[in-house]
Design an enzyme around this catalytic site. Structure first.
Site, PDB file in Angstrom:
ATOM      1  N   PRO A 137       5.284  -7.474   2.439  1.00 59.80           N
ATOM      2  CG  PRO A 137       6.554  -6.492   0.653  1.00 59.80           C
ATOM      3  CD  PRO A 137       5.216  -6.493   1.440  1.00 59.80           C
TER       4      PRO A 137
ATOM      5  CB  THR B 228      13.328  -9.868   4.414  1.00 58.71           C
ATOM      6  OG1 THR B 228      13.037  -8.956   3.688  1.00 58.71           O
ATOM      7  CG2 THR B 228      14.584 -10.702   4.499  1.00 58.71           C
TER       8      THR B 228
ATOM      9  CB  CYS C  48      14.463  -2.404   2.421  1.00 53.84           C
ATOM     10  SG  CYS C  48      15.565  -3.547   3.625  1.00 53.84           S
TER      11      CYS C  48
ATOM     12  CG  HIS D 108       8.721   4.604   2.950  1.00 49.62           C
ATOM     13  ND1 HIS D 108       9.352   4.709   4.282  1.00 49.62           N
ATOM     14  CD2 HIS D 108       8.468   3.342   2.918  1.00 49.62           C
ATOM     15  CE1 HIS D 108       9.165   3.435   4.779  1.00 49.62           C
ATOM     16  NE2 HIS D 108       9.012   2.621   3.821  1.00 49.62           N
TER      17      HIS D 108
ATOM     18  N   GLY E 166       2.204   1.423   8.930  1.00 49.48           N
ATOM     19  CA  GLY E 166       3.094   2.062  10.003  1.00 49.48           C
ATOM     20  C   GLY E 166       2.451   1.951  11.346  1.00 49.48           C
ATOM     21  CG  ASP E 167       4.268   2.863  13.943  1.00 49.06           C
ATOM     22  OD1 ASP E 167       4.863   2.215  14.018  1.00 49.06           O
ATOM     23  OD2 ASP E 167       4.398   4.376  14.185  1.00 49.06           O
TER      24      ASP E 167
ATOM     25  CB  ALA F 166       4.961  -4.721   8.048  1.00 52.08           C
TER      26      ALA F 166
END
Length: 576
Positions: free
Chosen positions: A274, A276, A359, A391, A424-425, A446
């Site tokens: 997701p 933003t 976030c 996380h 991540g990355d 993402a």
């Protein structure tokens, strides 16, 4: 050719493509021609002066307006740059949101607004509606976009007439008044336990499955505060257990209730995180086309959803091509999250709910939401039992340092057999392969999808795609078409599409074509140097100058309004 000497943290582009900042922008001003750019540059300067002198109903008040010449190379204002120079010791990095962004909403269409009965219809002879019968028949009975907010539901929410029976039962069990908002933070990722009680569904979020669905109290019986704990077998169930040989199942002992949903199988699938602002429906359609298996809507604030705000409900819309789709909720309290889970379960088509616990944005963090929820384990446990911090990147890291995949692997081992997705990355299929070897059930992508949405294809086909500039431009064409279809093709829809295109271009410019790299793959935290691409369009797409992003948008959506400016929503903070 010998490897080009590049500074630490800079992507290794081949030496013959490298150039200086001045030469890079001179090349773009000359429209790719080796000479003759001076006259065009003078013409552009005169044009800018004329636009500044001519007043317009679209211009903003001087205090609000940010002129394009006041924007720095990467789209940040000189004001911000000056503030950073005042703190040389700390070298404060750009982070968070750009505050007081110039308003880009065009106003001139208000002066010539047509009657809706005219704008919403195509009229033929005799002022009769023109209907394409073949097209109408093709989509008859089908819904291209689902999860719309009806006027009736909006009225119920605004008048507080919507029934939250199951949520109220659960909240009474916690000893919390069902109208209490509480104090604390915000959550957002998937209300596993709240959904287990309010929706009586099994936890099926990207981060993993929660405990089995607890038994709801019988009518008239007070729910116990520990209602979220695993239910113990009844005497009848104990009596029915029989010693058997081979694998054991509980199908003959624990029967599924009619309200329980089948377990969502997403292990090993590619999950578009997701996002933003940029994770809108047109962008998700692009990613689905390139191979994304699971998609999720933008972060939606629970309290706004419960109030029936149209702008917030728009974030829940689902295109018919999104076969596995979830929504991300932001909220920090059991009461709002539980009620929101029940509301969505009754009113929209969604496969899972994602609770945001990662976030780092100040607006969310300072209210106790996002990654702040990881430190509020009591509240978090009331929302999702059995999870407290899965996380791989701390808030302090932001995106300047690599994600801690060793930590993610440790979490995956501890969480087993609960499926856990890691992210991540990830910017190449090699990154994805290394991630899967860490023991996660799947990967979530993402920033990598924002920089190159064809990454999903690369991962599935295990290759580096040296995609051409024309192919990349075709992707932008498709996005604008999807945007006009989604937001409308009137002036307001065009400018809204342009706004989200510009936000996306602030990420797309970080991509370095495969054929230009000294060695593969490109690393997500390596800053692209100034380079001249294999053609003018490839060079234009590599620019991190706001004016060049606007120029690309004009190739697709026409000229921008007079005095138009753009500042990205988030400041760049992605490199070491």
């Amino acid at each position: 050719m010998a490897a080009a000497a590049v500074a630490s943290g800079v992507a290794p582009v081949r030496a013959r493509f490298l150039t200086s900042k001045e030469q890079f922008h001179a090349y773009l001003r000359a429209r790719g021609e080796p000479s003759g750019g001076c006259e065009e540059e003078e013409e552009e300067e005169e044009k800018v002066k004329e636009e500044e002198e001519v007043g317009s109903c679209q211009s903003e008040p001087p205090a609000k307006r940010v002129k394009s010449e006041d924007l720095g190379q990467d789209g940040e204002s000189r004001e911000d740059a000056g503030a950073a120079e005042k703190e040389p010791a700390e070298r404060k990095r750009a982070r968070g949101q750009n505050k007081s962004r110039p308003c880009m909403k065009p106003k001139h269409y208000e002066q010539s607004r047509l009657c809706p009965s005219v704008t919403q219809a195509h009229l033929g002879d005799g002022y009769q509606n023109i209907v394409n019968t073949d097209l109408a028949k093709q989509w008859e009975g089908k819904s291209l976009v689902r999860n719309n907010l009806s006027k009736e539901l909006q009225h119920q929410l605004r008048k507080r007439k919507f029934s939250f029976r199951k949520a109220d039962e659960y909240l009474r069990g916690l000893g919390k008044p069902h109208g209490d908002g509480g104090k604390g933070g915000k959550a957002t990722e998937r209300s596993t336990e709240e959904q287990e009680v309010s929706n009586c569904t099994t936890a099926q979020e990207g981060l993993g499955d929660g405990p089995e669905c607890p038994a709801l109290p019988e009518q008239g019986e007070d729910p116990k505060p520990d209602a979220l704990q695993s239910r113990s077998p009844t005497a009848g169930e104990e009596a029915s257990s029989v010693k058997t040989v081979g694998p054991l199942t509980d199908e003959d002992v624990i029967k599924l209730r009619s309200c329980e949903k089948k377990k969502l199988e997403i292990q090993g699938k590619l999950y578009l995180a997701p996002l933003t602002t940029c994770g809108n429906l047109p962008f998700r359609r692009i990613c689905k086309r390139f191979g994304a298996d699971v998609t999720c809507g933008e972060m939606a604030v629970c309290t706004n959803l419960l109030q029936g705000q149209s702008s917030e409900w728009a974030l829940l819309k689902r295109h018919h091509t999104e076969d596995i789709f979830g929504v991300q909720l932001e909220g920090a309290f059991p009461d709002t999250m539980t009620k929101c889970a029940e509301l969505l379960n009754q009113t929209i088509e969604v496969d899972f709910v994602d609770i945001n616990v990662g976030c780092p944005i100040d607006l969310v963090y300072k209210k106790g939401g996002g990654c702040a929820l990881m430190t509020r384990s009591n509240k978090f446990e009331q929302i999702v039992r059995g999870m407290n911090s899965l996380h791989g990147r701390s808030r302090e890291q932001r995106y300047t340092r690599g994600a801690d995949w060793d930590y993610i692997a440790e979490c995956a081992k501890i969480a087993s057999p609960m499926p856990l997705f890691g992210n991540g990355d990830i910017l190449s299929y090699e990154d994805a392969d290394r991630a899967m070897k860490m023991g996660v059930s799947g990967i979530m992508i993402a920033r990598g999808a924002l920089i190159k949405p064809w990454l999903f294809t690369e991962i599935k086909e295990q290759r580096h795609w040296d995609i051409s500039s024309s192919e990349r431009f075709d992707i932008l064409k498709d996005f604008t078409n999807y945007g006009l279809e989604h937001w409308g093709s009137d002036t307001q829809g065009v400018e809204k599409t342009r706004k989200f295109l510009l936000e996306w271009l602030s990420f797309l410019c970080r991509y370095i074509p495969v054929g230009l790299l000294e060695h593969l793959p490109q690393k997500i935290n390596e800053r692209p140097p100034y380079y001249v691409g294999r053609d003018y369009l490839e060079t234009l797409m590599a620019s991190q100058n706001v004016d060049d992003w606007i120029r690309i948008s004009e190739l697709l959506l026409g000229a921008v309004p007079t005095n138009f400016t753009f500042l990205p929503k988030h400041k760049a903070n992605s490199y070491r």
